[in-house]
Design a protein around this motif. Structure first.
Motif, short mmCIF file in Angstrom:
data_model
loop_
_atom_site.label_atom_id
_atom_site.label_comp_id
_atom_site.label_asym_id
_atom_site.label_seq_id
_atom_site.Cartn_x
_atom_site.Cartn_y
_atom_site.Cartn_z
N THR A 406 -14.67 78.34 22.59
CA THR A 406 -15.52 77.48 21.79
C THR A 406 -16.26 78.22 20.71
O THR A 406 -17.03 77.64 19.96
N TYR A 439 -18.52 72.86 21.04
CA TYR A 439 -18.82 71.49 21.44
C TYR A 439 -20.32 71.26 21.31
O TYR A 439 -21.13 72.09 21.74
N ARG A 503 -19.12 63.52 23.03
CA ARG A 503 -19.52 64.81 22.49
C ARG A 503 -18.77 65.03 21.18
O ARG A 503 -17.73 64.39 20.90
N ARG A 505 -16.91 67.89 18.55
CA ARG A 505 -16.31 69.22 18.45
C ARG A 505 -16.33 69.62 16.98
O ARG A 505 -15.76 68.92 16.13
#
Length: 522
Positions: A406, A439, A503, A505
């Protein structure tokens, strides 16, 4: 009725389960469709080359094929649901999968299918009708290979096909059992199935001192970590060692025959990764387990022959090995050899299943069967490890753990100006380098309790290309519901969604920059 494809008769094949014995010690806004097409534009390393080699395509043809499959797969999913009991199956046609064919039992569905971008075909029997016929055949035929070593539904000819070395005997058995003769085709074939003998899909593992198989996919169950593989590789309680011959784990569940799947719980020295070896020294990231359409490209990773590709032929196939019949496997044109058993089948970045058995080899070519991943996960209560994995055994989204890959955590660097991102009550900041993603909010998620508009606004420095995706938890995986991926540093999303967990990204497609993400929920 439209003309049908003929099935080649007189096949001379030997089907095997792929366990290797006596192995050596070392061995609205754009939706999920747009996200899938984007993935096909940048396929995993080694996939294009394998498709060129195994399907006889040029590089441009292989790239076009993947784009077509990614674009039309969501269409098939929607039409399957809309047609319901009238659905007769679907498949890709053409060397580059340029056509999606969807079959229905009702001519009234033609306009709906064509409007969706597919080609309609009218058939006599629905897929559910064919499944009932196949079940009847499985029950009627003795568990002897000569009377039907392989049975599968061929949606292209709207029949159930039985491969047999004794056509007359098999036909008589089916007639005496009351199987509809018009719905079945018995084909002469010499196939005689027999067994062949960090956690990363496609890597070798050893059972005892004499057998080797291949890792399928990394999974978890509760706090326990492990992987799935073929059931014929080991019985419950059998211990395993890894590719380095270090102690690895134990078979917690195993089924063979009937099915051909198992799961191995690993010890604390092993960390399951959402990766599959691609045969060129690299890996493919596992993003989910969306089921590929018949005719779609699919690749297999195994510890003997590495990375090979082909196409998905038929689902819900029954294969009779000397040990018994395995049902509901998928038939493919991918080759495999002893030791590849249990290895990963993957379509772009979507897990499909684990290798069961096959005919031929990777020199002359052959047919290979895989056990679909969905049934394995459901049977043992497992969760597939993906690049955005959720804690297993739960129907709610992940907590504070950071998904792998991430990038830089939020809250670092100096955010750019807010530009046109005004009127959004929530705000997070961070910095990403080229190719990284994160995220938000804060590697977690937020919950919406009402239907309404989810709006996000991303602002990064000029000269970079940042993209924004909105994802929703569907009970098993995170799915992309809205995409903003223009070649600019600033992106906006507006999506009307139902209650649930969401959520964002944030992705740096090119360039490094601080960013500000502002958003609001219903």
């Amino acid at each position: 009725m439209p003309s049908r494809h003929a099935i080649t008769t007189g096949c001379v094949l030997t089907i095997t389960v792929l366990t290797l014995t006596a192995a050596p010690a070392v061995a609205q806004a754009r939706t999920a469709e747009a996200q899938a097409v984007a993935a096909a534009r940048k396929p995993p390393p080694g996939m294009i080359e394998a498709l060129q080699r195994d399907l006889g395509l040029t590089r441009e043809e292989a790239e076009t094929r993947l784009r077509n499959e990614a674009r039309m797969t969501p269409i098939e999913e929607r039409l399957r649901g809309q047609l319901g009991s009238r659905f007769g199956g679907a498949w890709f046609a053409g060397s580059v999968a340029q056509t999606l064919v969807v079959a229905t039992t009702s001519p009234a569905d033609i306009a709906l299918i064509v409007a969706a971008g597919a080609r309609a075909e009218i058939v006599t029997r629905s897929l559910s009708d064919l499944q009932a016929v196949k079940k009847h055949i499985d029950q009627a035929l003795p568990t002897r290979q000569e009377t039907g070593s392989v049975r599968y539904i061929d949606t292209k000819i709207n029949k159930v096909v039985v491969l047999s070395t004794a056509v007359t005997t098999t036909t008589n058995i089916l007639e005496n059992a009351g199987v509809d003769p018009v719905a079945v085709r018995v084909v002469s074939s010499d196939e005689q199935p027999r067994p062949l003998g960090d956690v990363v899909g496609g890597e070798a593992y050893y059972i005892g001192s004499a057998s080797r198989c291949s890792v399928g996919f990394s999974v978890t169950r509760g706090a326990q970590k492990g992987f799935v593989s073929a059931g014929h590789c080991g019985k419950v309680g059998a211990t395993t060692t890894g590719v380095n011959r270090a102690a690895q784990g134990v078979f917690e569940g195993s089924s063979f025959p009937g099915s051909d799947y198992a799961w191995v719980a690993v010890n604390g020295d092993w960390t399951p990764k959402p990766l599959v070896k691609n045969g060129s020294g690299g890996t493919v990231t596992v993003a989910g387990s969306r089921v590929a359409v018949e005719g779609a490209s699919v690749c297999r990773s195994g510890s003997t022959t590495g990375w090979h590709c082909g196409t998905i032929q038929q689902r819900d196939t029954s294969v009779t090995y000397p040990q018994g019949t395995v049902s509901e496997v998928t038939r493919t044109t991918v080759c495999a050899e002893p030791g590849d058993s249990g290895g990963s089948f993957i379509a772009i970045d979507q897990a499909q299943g684990v290798t069961s058995g096959g005919s031929g080899d990777c020199t002359s070519g052959g047919v290979t069967y895989f056990q679909p991943i969905g049934e394995i996960l459901a049977t043992y209560g497992l969760t597939l490890v993906t690049d955005a994995t959720t804690p297993p055994g739960t129907s709610t989204p992940p907590g504070t753990s950071t998904p792998p890959g991430t990038g830089t955590p939020p809250g670092t660097g100096t955010p750019p100006g807010t530009g046109t991102c005004t009127g959004y009550p929530q705000s997070v900041t961070g910095t990403l380098k080229s190719g990284q993603s994160v995220y938000q909010p804060n590697n977690r998620y937020y919950r919406s309790t009402v239907t309404g508009v989810h709006a996000g606004c991303l602002d990064a420095n000029d000269g970079v290309d940042f993209d924004l995706y909105l994802q929703k938890w569907n009970g098993r995986n995170w799915s992309v519901v809205a995409t903003a991926d223009s070649p600019s540093p600033d992106e906006k999303i507006s999506y009307t969604g139902t209650p649930g967990y969401y959520r964002y990204r944030v992705v740096s497609a090119n360039g490094s920059s601080p960013y500000t993400l502002k958003y609001k929920a219903p």
